[in-house]
Scaffold this active site. Structure first.
Site, PDB file in Angstrom:
ATOM      1  N   THR A   9      88.971  56.055  37.705  1.00 46.24           N
ATOM      2  CA  THR A   9      89.162  55.060  36.877  1.00 46.24           C
ATOM      3  C   THR A   9      89.837  53.890  37.298  1.00 46.24           C
ATOM      4  O   THR A   9      89.984  52.995  36.249  1.00 46.24           O
ATOM      5  CB  THR A   9      89.988  55.628  35.563  1.00 46.24           C
ATOM      6  OG1 THR A   9      91.174  56.516  36.340  1.00 46.24           O
ATOM      7  CG2 THR A   9      89.422  56.804  34.757  1.00 46.24           C
ATOM      8  N   SER A  15      99.897  63.163  36.713  1.00 44.05           N
ATOM      9  CA  SER A  15      99.376  61.840  36.632  1.00 44.05           C
ATOM     10  C   SER A  15     100.282  60.784  36.212  1.00 44.05           C
ATOM     11  O   SER A  15     101.057  61.155  35.217  1.00 44.05           O
ATOM     12  CB  SER A  15      98.119  62.051  35.670  1.00 44.05           C
ATOM     13  OG  SER A  15      97.721  60.643  35.664  1.00 44.05           O
ATOM     14  N   ALA A  16     100.176  59.397  36.572  1.00 43.65           N
ATOM     15  CA  ALA A  16     101.271  58.575  35.743  1.00 43.65           C
ATOM     16  C   ALA A  16     100.661  58.033  34.855  1.00 43.65           C
ATOM     17  O   ALA A  16     101.085  57.091  34.044  1.00 43.65           O
ATOM     18  CB  ALA A  16     101.328  57.414  36.973  1.00 43.65           C
ATOM     19  N   LYS A  26     106.720  58.006  39.249  1.00 45.72           N
ATOM     20  CA  LYS A  26     106.259  58.026  40.679  1.00 45.72           C
ATOM     21  C   LYS A  26     106.814  56.421  41.239  1.00 45.72           C
ATOM     22  O   LYS A  26     106.334  55.650  40.311  1.00 45.72           O
ATOM     23  CB  LYS A  26     104.845  57.999  41.008  1.00 45.72           C
ATOM     24  CG  LYS A  26     104.431  59.456  40.498  1.00 45.72           C
ATOM     25  CD  LYS A  26     102.754  59.451  40.842  1.00 45.72           C
ATOM     26  CE  LYS A  26     102.035  60.274  40.074  1.00 45.72           C
ATOM     27  NZ  LYS A  26     100.469  60.594  40.297  1.00 45.72           N
ATOM     28  N   LYS A  71      97.838  51.078  41.872  1.00 46.59           N
ATOM     29  CA  LYS A  71      97.298  52.439  41.879  1.00 46.59           C
ATOM     30  C   LYS A  71      98.521  53.413  41.993  1.00 46.59           C
ATOM     31  O   LYS A  71      99.299  53.017  42.839  1.00 46.59           O
ATOM     32  CB  LYS A  71      96.651  52.639  43.356  1.00 46.59           C
ATOM     33  CG  LYS A  71      95.296  52.227  42.939  1.00 46.59           C
ATOM     34  CD  LYS A  71      94.208  52.624  43.972  1.00 46.59           C
ATOM     35  CE  LYS A  71      92.738  52.270  43.926  1.00 46.59           C
ATOM     36  NZ  LYS A  71      91.863  52.401  45.138  1.00 46.59           N
ATOM     37  N   ASP A  81      96.873  64.463  41.585  1.00 46.98           N
ATOM     38  CA  ASP A  81      96.852  63.283  40.998  1.00 46.98           C
ATOM     39  C   ASP A  81      95.499  63.150  39.945  1.00 46.98           C
ATOM     40  O   ASP A  81      94.553  63.817  40.340  1.00 46.98           O
ATOM     41  CB  ASP A  81      97.006  62.207  41.939  1.00 46.98           C
ATOM     42  CG  ASP A  81      96.948  60.955  41.156  1.00 46.98           C
ATOM     43  OD1 ASP A  81      97.671  60.464  40.367  1.00 46.98           O
ATOM     44  OD2 ASP A  81      96.176  60.040  41.790  1.00 46.98           O
ATOM     45  N   LEU A  82      95.509  62.261  39.191  1.00 43.37           N
ATOM     46  CA  LEU A  82      94.292  62.290  38.513  1.00 43.37           C
ATOM     47  C   LEU A  82      93.268  61.101  38.933  1.00 43.37           C
ATOM     48  O   LEU A  82      92.203  61.269  39.666  1.00 43.37           O
ATOM     49  CB  LEU A  82      94.605  61.922  37.092  1.00 43.37           C
ATOM     50  CG  LEU A  82      93.398  61.695  36.007  1.00 43.37           C
ATOM     51  CD1 LEU A  82      92.413  63.007  35.794  1.00 43.37           C
ATOM     52  CD2 LEU A  82      93.643  61.493  34.683  1.00 43.37           C
ATOM     53  N   ASP A  83      93.685  59.735  38.464  1.00 45.99           N
ATOM     54  CA  ASP A  83      93.017  58.687  38.870  1.00 45.99           C
ATOM     55  C   ASP A  83      92.705  58.681  40.354  1.00 45.99           C
ATOM     56  O   ASP A  83      93.743  58.419  41.173  1.00 45.99           O
ATOM     57  CB  ASP A  83      93.723  57.629  38.386  1.00 45.99           C
ATOM     58  CG  ASP A  83      92.735  56.203  38.612  1.00 45.99           C
ATOM     59  OD1 ASP A  83      91.622  56.280  39.042  1.00 45.99           O
ATOM     60  OD2 ASP A  83      93.456  54.912  38.841  1.00 45.99           O
ATOM     61  N   GLU A  90      96.990  63.263  46.518  1.00 38.43           N
ATOM     62  CA  GLU A  90      97.355  61.969  46.003  1.00 38.43           C
ATOM     63  C   GLU A  90      96.492  60.846  46.601  1.00 38.43           C
ATOM     64  O   GLU A  90      95.886  61.013  47.698  1.00 38.43           O
ATOM     65  CB  GLU A  90      98.712  61.712  46.237  1.00 38.43           C
ATOM     66  CG  GLU A  90      99.627  61.655  44.916  1.00 38.43           C
ATOM     67  CD  GLU A  90      99.531  60.666  44.107  1.00 38.43           C
ATOM     68  OE1 GLU A  90      98.802  59.517  44.065  1.00 38.43           O
ATOM     69  OE2 GLU A  90     100.013  60.578  42.769  1.00 38.43           O
ATOM     70  N   ASP A  91      96.104  59.833  45.955  1.00 36.61           N
ATOM     71  CA  ASP A  91      95.332  58.496  46.501  1.00 36.61           C
ATOM     72  C   ASP A  91      96.288  57.573  46.770  1.00 36.61           C
ATOM     73  O   ASP A  91      95.766  56.295  47.043  1.00 36.61           O
ATOM     74  CB  ASP A  91      94.195  58.249  45.647  1.00 36.61           C
ATOM     75  CG  ASP A  91      94.506  57.574  44.322  1.00 36.61           C
ATOM     76  OD1 ASP A  91      95.390  58.099  43.665  1.00 36.61           O
ATOM     77  OD2 ASP A  91      93.961  56.695  44.030  1.00 36.61           O
TER      78      ASP A  91
HETATM   79  P1  B16 Z   1      97.582  54.525  31.792  1.00 37.70           P
HETATM   80  P2  B16 Z   1      97.228  58.336  38.421  1.00 37.70           P
HETATM   81  C1  B16 Z   1      97.745  56.048  37.242  1.00 37.70           C
HETATM   82  O1  B16 Z   1      96.936  57.176  37.167  1.00 37.70           O
HETATM   83  C2  B16 Z   1      96.632  54.973  37.784  1.00 37.70           C
HETATM   84  O2  B16 Z   1      96.414  55.019  39.236  1.00 37.70           O
HETATM   85  C3  B16 Z   1      97.527  53.486  37.531  1.00 37.70           C
HETATM   86  O3  B16 Z   1      96.704  52.464  37.955  1.00 37.70           O
HETATM   87  C4  B16 Z   1      97.750  53.355  36.081  1.00 37.70           C
HETATM   88  O4  B16 Z   1      98.473  52.340  36.013  1.00 37.70           O
HETATM   89  C5  B16 Z   1      98.595  54.663  35.589  1.00 37.70           C
HETATM   90  O5  B16 Z   1      97.820  55.778  35.997  1.00 37.70           O
HETATM   91  C6  B16 Z   1      98.882  54.435  34.159  1.00 37.70           C
HETATM   92  O6  B16 Z   1      97.866  54.743  33.279  1.00 37.70           O
HETATM   93  O7  B16 Z   1      97.720  52.939  31.317  1.00 37.70           O
HETATM   94  O8  B16 Z   1      96.533  55.385  31.303  1.00 37.70           O
HETATM   95  O9  B16 Z   1      99.161  55.205  31.054  1.00 37.70           O
HETATM   96  O10 B16 Z   1      96.603  57.831  39.622  1.00 37.70           O
HETATM   97  O11 B16 Z   1      98.690  58.673  38.454  1.00 37.70           O
HETATM   98  O12 B16 Z   1      96.337  59.678  37.967  1.00 37.70           O
HETATM   99 MG    MG Z   2      96.028  57.879  41.456  1.00 39.99          MG
END
Ligand code: B16
Ligand code: MG
Length: 214
Positions: free
Chosen positions: A16, A113-114, A144, A44, A8-10, A168-169
């Site tokens: 972030t 990543s989402a 997800k 998240k 996962d990224l964030d 994943e977090d």
């Molecule tokens: P964006 P991850 C997710 O990243 C974040 O955890 C989530 O808080 C955020 O809403 C989502 O990405 C969408 O991000 O607005 O940049 O498309 O944890 O899946 O890496």
């Molecule tokens: Mg995450």
């Protein structure tokens, strides 16, 4: 045998979450919507569209499609301003070293990543070269906790689900990994990520042996 790790990224590669919080907060203040850290925690791992749905639900309100599009665009513009601050110093603890170890051990590395901004974030970190496959919110239709993203990344890596481990977090990410037939390592608290096969308090504790013995 584990042949690939899907990150996962964030919250795993970099943090972030604070930038997402500040961006949603700014939009909410401008629009008179209630938004706080507790609600931010529930966003998240949740896609941008679904995050707005949750904020609107929390405020017992709905919006026209045009307004929703406007809110999402504004939130993202604020977020993009914060992203400018990210540099190669902003890896979470131990992650850069862990990526190097995996690469040297011929373990395939994927991103799931989402975020629609995932590639920009990796570029700011100068981390793109570590990844054999990058999957983000542009890669699949169902976000997800649906398994689609992790299944897509595994397929692109040329691996079966049981050859991959997800790191994943967020709870929706752990659920997505399990739905995809993959084991998961949670980064954070056991209360939130208790369904993961292993939960580590910090990325600093990630080790190749943990993956091999999962
Ligand atoms: P964006 P991850 C997710 O990243 C974040 O955890 C989530 O808080 C955020 O809403 C989502 O990405 C969408 O991000 O607005 O940049 O498309 O944890 O899946 O890496
Ligand atoms: Mg995450």
């Amino acid at each position: 045998m584990i042949k690939g790790i899907i990150f996962d990224l964030d919250g795993v590669i970099t943090d972030t979450a604070e930038f997402h919080y500040l961006s949603w907060k700014q939009l909410s203040n401008e629009e008179g919507l209630k938004f706080d850290k507790l609600l931010n925690e529930q966003l998240k791992g949740v896609s941008r569209n679904k995050s707005l749905d949750r904020i609107l639900k929390h405020n017992n309100t709905t919006l026209s499609e045009t307004k929703q599009k406007d809110y999402l665009e504004r939130k993202n513009n604020y977020y993009l301003q914060y992203l400018k601050k990210i540099t190669q110093k902003d890896y979470l603890p131990g992650i850069k070293n862990f990526l190097q170890v995996l690469q040297a051990s011929n373990i395939k590395i994927g991103l799931g990543s989402a975020s629609k901004n995932a590639i920009s974030v990796l570029e700011k970190l100068e981390a793109t070269h570590f990844f054999d496959v990058i999957g983000d919110d542009n890669s699949v239709k169902n976000a997800k906790p649906a398994p689609d993203l992790f299944q897509y990344v595994a397929k692109e890596l040329g691996l079966t689900p049981n050859e991959c481990v997800v790191i994943e977090d967020a709870a929706p990410g752990i659920e997505a990994a399990h739905e995809a037939g993959m084991k998961a390592i949670g980064i954070g608290s056991k209360e939130i990520l208790g369904n993961a096969e292993i939960v580590l308090e910090s990325t600093n504790f990630l080790k190749l042996e943990i993956i091999q013995n999962i």
